[in-house]
Design an enzyme around this catalytic site. Structure first.
Site, PDB file in Angstrom:
ATOM      1  N   ASP A   1       0.945  -1.156  -0.202  1.00 42.82           N
ATOM      2  CA  ASP A   1      -0.245  -0.089  -0.105  1.00 42.82           C
ATOM      3  C   ASP A   1       0.786   1.228  -0.122  1.00 42.82           C
ATOM      4  O   ASP A   1       0.193   2.376  -0.127  1.00 42.82           O
ATOM      5  CB  ASP A   1      -1.045   0.035   1.334  1.00 42.82           C
ATOM      6  CG  ASP A   1      -1.958  -0.806   1.100  1.00 42.82           C
ATOM      7  OD1 ASP A   1      -2.311  -1.461   0.039  1.00 42.82           O
ATOM      8  OD2 ASP A   1      -2.478  -1.407   2.140  1.00 42.82           O
TER       9      ASP A   1
ATOM     10  N   ARG B   1      -4.602   7.311  -1.456  1.00 42.10           N
ATOM     11  CA  ARG B   1      -3.139   7.108  -1.076  1.00 42.10           C
ATOM     12  C   ARG B   1      -2.443   8.064  -2.387  1.00 42.10           C
ATOM     13  O   ARG B   1      -1.421   8.522  -2.265  1.00 42.10           O
ATOM     14  CB  ARG B   1      -2.574   5.855  -1.216  1.00 42.10           C
ATOM     15  CG  ARG B   1      -3.628   4.882  -0.028  1.00 42.10           C
ATOM     16  CD  ARG B   1      -2.394   3.857   0.495  1.00 42.10           C
ATOM     17  NE  ARG B   1      -3.272   2.684   1.282  1.00 42.10           N
ATOM     18  CZ  ARG B   1      -3.569   2.991   2.439  1.00 42.10           C
ATOM     19  NH1 ARG B   1      -3.119   3.993   3.298  1.00 42.10           N
ATOM     20  NH2 ARG B   1      -4.187   1.986   3.138  1.00 42.10           N
TER      21      ARG B   1
HETATM   22  C1  S3P Z   1      -5.070  -5.860   3.124  1.00 39.48           C
HETATM   23  C2  S3P Z   1      -4.507  -6.304   2.321  1.00 39.48           C
HETATM   24  C3  S3P Z   1      -3.826  -5.803   1.282  1.00 39.48           C
HETATM   25  C4  S3P Z   1      -4.053  -4.327   1.164  1.00 39.48           C
HETATM   26  C5  S3P Z   1      -5.188  -3.700   1.732  1.00 39.48           C
HETATM   27  C6  S3P Z   1      -5.317  -4.184   3.111  1.00 39.48           C
HETATM   28  C7  S3P Z   1      -5.942  -6.279   4.399  1.00 39.48           C
HETATM   29  O1  S3P Z   1      -4.722  -6.175   0.115  1.00 39.48           O
HETATM   30  O2  S3P Z   1      -3.490  -3.747   0.033  1.00 39.48           O
HETATM   31  O3  S3P Z   1      -4.936  -2.213   1.530  1.00 39.48           O
HETATM   32  O4  S3P Z   1      -6.272  -5.753   5.393  1.00 39.48           O
HETATM   33  O5  S3P Z   1      -5.923  -7.459   4.306  1.00 39.48           O
HETATM   34  P1  S3P Z   1      -4.528  -7.444  -0.673  1.00 39.48           P
HETATM   35  O6  S3P Z   1      -4.889  -8.658   0.099  1.00 39.48           O
HETATM   36  O7  S3P Z   1      -5.403  -7.540  -1.914  1.00 39.48           O
HETATM   37  O8  S3P Z   1      -2.886  -7.496  -1.019  1.00 39.48           O
END
Ligand code: S3P
Length: 445
Positions: A321, A397
């Site tokens: 992120d 972001r």
């Molecule tokens: C998150 C996992 C990530 C991240 C998202 C939050 C989470 O996504 O990008 O902002 O809280 O499990 P992905 O699992 O799609 O990578």
């Protein structure tokens, strides 16, 4: 949830970031705190909860399913858990707004309920891929209908039983892992998930905090259905993903010296620190401690000359992120920065590779988007005032990353479509201004 009004940022050039501040609570942990507290027996008290639109969408969904929740008030929430089988059918669709985490995790959690639910989201969320969760959930016996292209709305129909599966994730995704583990709570037998690379493990840590037994063996995590969660006290650390804008901002702005208090430094989240340090960043962790089962620290960051690097691929899931902010660091670094193996960035709240490349070009930085990453040549950042504004495309972001970029721009930076900053970082302009950013927020009717 109604689409938020448009908000623009006009950010004056230069300045430094100084002082001490605390960014809001961790978004990932806030979501999970409500979900597990709702399914627990007894009361859970949460502090440090993120009062941003994404986490509030999760909270509202559980209220609609009959869970009594007090707050949030100054980050404090009190949840009276209904037990694993105590949720009630909601009287309407559940609106997840902009929140991919809410939708994907709830798809798993709701697949094993005795009532039907429909999950909807805003325009951005409705474009994001959902088959990555609905397909493995279907293998467990779940019935979830998506649109023809595999997107929301998700229509979840009750089934007789869910059955545990042993699933190897095709992409490193904490959301998929968590969705399956949450479905596993309601499944017969054991549910196991193996990840290709470590991803954030907040679900696993929090399940343990609620007294649920998990088996972890390297990249594989397993749980058996039918256990119970016991309400507890939870402390949500400050979000390293929100701290990232200040880590980058202070690193690039001469004269900066900033302390960020109580930030979560879970090893599965600290890619931004590892990458900034590899670029020459001056980042110090102080008073490392545990809070609510998660490691936290105060982080001191000072300005330092940065140089471009080839970002190690093993850092990608650990900084997933934070790349919009890291691209700003790369734009201010000496030489070239290359990122590969990050195609996931194309399916976040926006296509973060293209949108960042476009915005950087507007500021006069050479950035070449690649199918799975980007190549950025560091240079002098211009101003876009009087020319095309930077479009954040409703991606929180992106908006905050370009706001921080102004610290090194030759003139003011104008950014449009910033309202969704509310999803993860309520009060960003005020907090950033208190540290030295010359940011003005303009609200359009
Ligand atoms: C998150 C996992 C990530 C991240 C998202 C939050 C989470 O996504 O990008 O902002 O809280 O499990 P992905 O699992 O799609 O990578």
């Amino acid at each position: 949830m109604a689409e938020l009004e448009d908000i623009r940022y006009l950010v004056g050039p230069g300045g430094a970031l100084t002082g001490r501040l605390r960014v809001p609570g961790d978004k990932s942990i806030s979501h999970r705190s409500i979900m597990l507290a709702a399914l627990a027996e007894g009361e859970t008290r949460i502090s440090g909860f993120l009062e941003g639109a994404d986490a509030l969408a999760t909270l509202a969904a559980f209220r609609r399913m009959g869970v009594e929740i007090e707050g949030p008030e100054a980050g404090r929430v009190r949840v009276r858990g209904v037990g694993l089988h105590g949720l009630e059918a909601p009287d309407a669709v559940l609106d997840m707004g902009n929140s991919g985490t809410s939708m994907r995790l709830l798809a798993g959690l709701l697949a094993g309920q005795r009532f039907a639910t429909t999950l909807v989201g805003d325009a951005s969320l409705t474009r994001r891929p959902m088959r990555r969760v609905t397909e493995p959930l279907a293998r467990m016996g779940a019935r979830i209908e998506t649109s023809e292209t595999g997107t929301a709305p998700l229509r979840i129909t009750p089934v007789e039983t869910l059955t545990g599966i042993d699933y190897a994730l095709p992409v490193a995704s904490a959301q998929i892992k968590s969705s399956l583990l949450l479905a596993g709570l309601f499944a017969e037998g054991e549910t196991c998930v193996t990840e290709p690379a470590p991803t954030r493990d907040h679900t696993e840590r929090m399940l343990s905090a609620f007294g649920y037994r998990l088996r972890r063996d390297g990249a594989r995590v397993c749980l058996s259905g039918g256990g119970r969660l016991q309400g507890c006290e939870l402390v949500v650390p400050a979000d390293i993903s929100s701290a990232a804008f200040f880590l980058v901002g202070a690193s690039i702005a001469p004269g900066s010296d900033l302390v960020l208090e109580g930030v979560g430094i879970n090893p599965t989240r600290i890619g931004v620190i590892n990458i900034l340090r590899a670029m020459g960043g001056d980042i110090e962790l102080r008073d490392e401690r545990m809070a609510g089962g998660e490691p936290v620290a105060d982080i001191r960051v000072r300005h330092a000359p940065l140089h471009g690097i080839e970002i190690p691929r093993d850092q990608v899931p650990l900084a997933i992120d934070e790349f919009p902010a890291l691209f700003i660091a790369a734009a201010c670094a000496e030489g070239e920065t290359r990122l590969g193996g990050a195609e996931e960035l194309r399916v976040k709240e926006s296509d973060r590779i293209q949108v960042m490349a476009d915005g950087l070009a507007t500021l006069g930085i050479e950035a070449e988007p690649l199918p799975d990453g980007i190549r950025i040549r560091g240079g002098a950042l211009g101003s876009n005032l009087g020319r095309a504004p930077i479009q954040a495309h409703g991606d929180h972001r992106i908006a905050m990353s370009f706001a921080i970029a102004a610290l090194r721009a030759a003139g003011p930076v104008e950014i449009h479509d910033c309202a969704n900053v509310e999803t993860s970082f309520p009060g960003f302009p005020r907090l950033a201004a208190s540290a030295g950013l010359q940011i003005e927020e303009q609200q359009l009717a």
